[in-house]
Scaffold this active site. Structure first.
Site: not given
Length: 260
Positions: A23, A67-68, A166, A170, A201
């Site tokens: 991504g 895994d953060v 989300y 943020k 995308t």
């Protein structure tokens, strides 16, 4: 107190990109590699993509799983990066995102969204960033130099879709960006946010209907939707010597849709 002008060229930096194997993260990884930086490609489930990126970089990248949201795992990742490159991470790009599909028609609205939805985003976005910053601090402080770049969104300024979980996470990350900038500035560490809109995308935006892309493009001065590569290029500024006196800022990269 460090010299306010201290800076490292991009090709002397060791950059950790969380969620860096696919991504937007892949584009961020490629942008830094193109400038000669060494890159830690963090991943959780995208082992194949992260390993392929690292192998293609011919010794200038390493793929490390963590895994953060797990502070111990994040510290182990930083230790592994130090062993691999012989020096500590200088630059952290907090890009990792809990599973999320950017399709407003499929997202829960105010009457159905659960606290579990909210908590999942806060854990991945805010807790993840806190964990990486805390793990990076010893080496950054010892060097008197550090760069933290948090990936945000333009949706808390232009909330046109009901991405409540989300967007709230943020927005909290922006607040953390600014308080960390104030706290860490005396150590020579800058902390900034880079915020995009819909990108054309990524894995996450693949679910977005074409008419949404068209609507956003029509509303920008550039009359097009920003690409992940264009967004990633802007991250280089916050890591570069040209931004050595810039901290606590939020740069919106969305083709001019939102005026910050």
């Amino acid at each position: 107190m460090t010299d306010s002008g201290i800076a490292l060229p991009l090709d002397e930096q060791i950059v950790l990109v969380t969620g860096g194997g696919r991504g937007l993260g892949e584009h961020l990884t490629r942008a830094f590699l193109a400038q000669g930086a060494r890159v830690v490609v963090n991943y959780l489930r995208s082992a194949g993509q992260a390993e392929a990126l690292a192998q293609a970089a011919q010794g200038r990248a390493v793929a490390l799983r963590a895994d953060v949201t797990d502070a111990a795992a994040v510290r182990e990742m930083f230790d592994a990066a130090r062993r691999h490159f012989g020096s500590g991470v200088t630059t952290v790009v907090n890009n990792a995102l809990p599973a999320f599909a950017f399709n407003g028609d499929a997202r829960p609205h105010a009457d159905t969204i659960s606290w579990d939805d909210m908590s999942r985003q806060f854990e991945g976005v805010v807790r993840g960033a806190l964990n990486t910053v805390q793990a990076a601090l010893p080496d950054m402080s010892a060097r008197g130099f550090g760069r933290v770049i948090n990936i945000g969104t333009n949706l808390f300024q232009n909330p046109v879709v009901p991405y409540h979980d989300y967007t709230a996470a943020k927005a909290a990350l922006l607040s953390l960006t600014r308080t960390l900038a104030n706290d860490l500035g005396p150590k020579g560490i800058t902390v900034n946010m880079l915020s995009g809109g819909l990108l054309r995308t990524t894995d996450a935006s693949a679910a977005t209907p074409q008419e949404v892309f068209d609507l956003i493009a029509a509303g920008t001065p550039l009359r097009r939707v920003t690409t992940p590569a264009e967004f990633a290029d802007a991250a280089l500024f916050f890591a570069s010597p040209w931004s050595r006196s810039v901290t606590g800022q939020n740069l919106v990269v969305d083709g001019g849709l939102v005026k910050n």
